[in-house]
Design an enzyme around this catalytic site. Structure first.
Site, PDB file in Angstrom:
ATOM      1  N   ASP A 138       0.842  -1.200   0.000  1.00  0.00           N
ATOM      2  CA  ASP A 138       0.000   0.000   0.000  1.00  0.00           C
ATOM      3  C   ASP A 138       0.875   1.248   0.000  1.00  0.00           C
ATOM      4  O   ASP A 138       2.030   1.210   0.445  1.00  0.00           O
ATOM      5  CB  ASP A 138      -0.896   0.025   1.240  1.00  0.00           C
ATOM      6  CG  ASP A 138      -1.987  -1.031   1.188  1.00  0.00           C
ATOM      7  OD1 ASP A 138      -2.309  -1.512   0.087  1.00  0.00           O
ATOM      8  OD2 ASP A 138      -2.525  -1.379   2.265  1.00  0.00           O
ATOM      9  N   TYR A 155       6.836  -8.579   8.236  1.00  0.00           N
ATOM     10  CA  TYR A 155       6.538  -7.155   8.346  1.00  0.00           C
ATOM     11  C   TYR A 155       6.786  -6.664   9.773  1.00  0.00           C
ATOM     12  O   TYR A 155       6.666  -7.429  10.727  1.00  0.00           O
ATOM     13  CB  TYR A 155       5.062  -6.876   8.026  1.00  0.00           C
ATOM     14  CG  TYR A 155       4.602  -7.275   6.656  1.00  0.00           C
ATOM     15  CD1 TYR A 155       4.591  -6.356   5.606  1.00  0.00           C
ATOM     16  CD2 TYR A 155       4.153  -8.567   6.403  1.00  0.00           C
ATOM     17  CE1 TYR A 155       4.141  -6.721   4.346  1.00  0.00           C
ATOM     18  CE2 TYR A 155       3.715  -8.940   5.141  1.00  0.00           C
ATOM     19  CZ  TYR A 155       3.713  -8.015   4.120  1.00  0.00           C
ATOM     20  OH  TYR A 155       3.274  -8.377   2.876  1.00  0.00           O
ATOM     21  N   ASP A 186      -6.693   1.229   8.563  1.00  0.00           N
ATOM     22  CA  ASP A 186      -5.416   1.878   8.885  1.00  0.00           C
ATOM     23  C   ASP A 186      -5.692   3.345   9.185  1.00  0.00           C
ATOM     24  O   ASP A 186      -6.827   3.821   9.061  1.00  0.00           O
ATOM     25  CB  ASP A 186      -4.377   1.706   7.768  1.00  0.00           C
ATOM     26  CG  ASP A 186      -4.812   2.316   6.437  1.00  0.00           C
ATOM     27  OD1 ASP A 186      -5.477   3.369   6.435  1.00  0.00           O
ATOM     28  OD2 ASP A 186      -4.468   1.744   5.382  1.00  0.00           O
ATOM     29  N   ARG A 229      -3.451  -4.955   7.844  1.00  0.00           N
ATOM     30  CA  ARG A 229      -4.444  -3.986   8.321  1.00  0.00           C
ATOM     31  C   ARG A 229      -5.579  -4.702   9.053  1.00  0.00           C
ATOM     32  O   ARG A 229      -6.042  -4.263  10.111  1.00  0.00           O
ATOM     33  CB  ARG A 229      -5.039  -3.214   7.138  1.00  0.00           C
ATOM     34  CG  ARG A 229      -4.144  -2.194   6.518  1.00  0.00           C
ATOM     35  CD  ARG A 229      -4.831  -1.490   5.378  1.00  0.00           C
ATOM     36  NE  ARG A 229      -4.909  -2.331   4.182  1.00  0.00           N
ATOM     37  CZ  ARG A 229      -5.991  -2.426   3.389  1.00  0.00           C
ATOM     38  NH1 ARG A 229      -7.086  -1.769   3.694  1.00  0.00           N
ATOM     39  NH2 ARG A 229      -5.967  -3.173   2.319  1.00  0.00           N
TER      40      ARG A 229
END
Length: 290
Positions: free
Chosen positions: A38, A66, A80, A171
């Site tokens: 993103d 991540y 988010d 998310r």
């Protein structure tokens, strides 16, 4: 020019923006990437150049790691902190309480994909429907969280390290953790640090590529994508069969997936040894001009 570029994607860029920039820098059209990030996310974007684009599907299927920042006390429509705030909560969640519920989200879990995603339902992208204020029913999908560790508490949330399977929405993981805690939650930052065997430590910025005279120096060989599989070298007769798309007989070898090389050391294919033993090509990567 063929190989894999490891790019440290900057914030506010889409993955498509990065590919467009690289097409201009490298003066090549045949470029693709594995695993979209993103715009708010940063970190490792694996970019495939030339014939290496044939390997994109294998990188997409690999585990990814991540570092995510979880902000509790807020729920948004995008899951988010770039989205529209739907709810807020003053509930303060201590670190110990967060840590205690994390095991619930490890292993195989089910996620309902967010409306703000590129998934198609009845031929329409969910994010396009979401922008129109339309919400449709989405089926929960299985994903696997291999690792979920609390790294520490920061001023605006908690930092988590997550290793997960293809198709995982970080998310949504942040949102679901917040719902379980009763405070709401949203992802405040995201950085990808690992894709399969590739690490952010080996990645380069777009500025580094732009400044370099020899950009080919940044390319990783395509066979590094399959480094976790054992190598096998075929003779000239077997190589000719592979180049002709045939299944070839080989000397005794354990069944399983392998990297296939010719006598010259050229990486020919990703294949699988079956009982017999025979070698079946899963995907060929040799240059047909050679």
């Amino acid at each position: 020019m063929t190989g894999i570029l490891l790019i440290d994607k900057p914030p506010e860029w889409t993955s498509h923006d990065v590919i467009g920039k690289l097409r201009g820098l490298l003066r090549l059209r045949r470029i693709g990437h594995a695993g979209t990030l993103d715009p708010m996310a940063t970190g490792l974007l694996t970019v495939f150049v030339g014939r290496a684009t044939r390997g994109v599907e294998f990188a997409e299927a690999q585990e990814k790691t991540y570092i995510a920042r979880l902000r509790l006390g807020v729920t948004t429509d995008t899951q988010d902190t770039t989205g529209r705030v739907l709810e807020t909560s003053d509930r303060k969640v201590p670190r110990e309480e967060l840590e205690a519920i994390l095991p619930q989200f490890c292993g195989e879990i089910f996620q309902v994909p967010p409306m703000y995603s590129a998934i198609k339902i009845d031929g329409q992208r969910l994010y396009k429907l979401a922008r129109q204020g339309v919400e449709v029913e989405r089926k929960a999908r299985p994903v696997t969280i291999h690792k979920l560790e609390l790294l520490g508490e920061v001023e605006d949330g908690f930092d988590l390290e997550i290793t997960c399977s293809k198709g995982t929405y970080i998310r949504t993981l942040c949102h679901d953790i917040g719902q379980t805690l009763g405070s709401g939650g949203a992802m405040a930052a995201l950085r990808r640090t690992q894709v399969g065997a590739f690490s952010i430590a080996d990645a380069h910025t777009l500025e580094e590529l732009q400044a370099a005279e020899n950009r080919a120096q940044f390319l990783q060989p395509l066979d590094t994508l399959f480094v976790s599989y054992p190598p096998i070298t075929v003779d000239k007769r077997q190589e000719q069969g592979i180049r002709n798309g045939q299944t070839v007989r080989i000397s005794e070898h354990l069944p399983g997936r392998v990297r296939v090389y010719g006598q010259s050391g050229e990486f020919l294919a990703f294949g699988e040894v079956k009982t017999g033993p025979t070698l079946v090509t899963i995907k060929s990567f040799f240059d047909p001009a050679h």
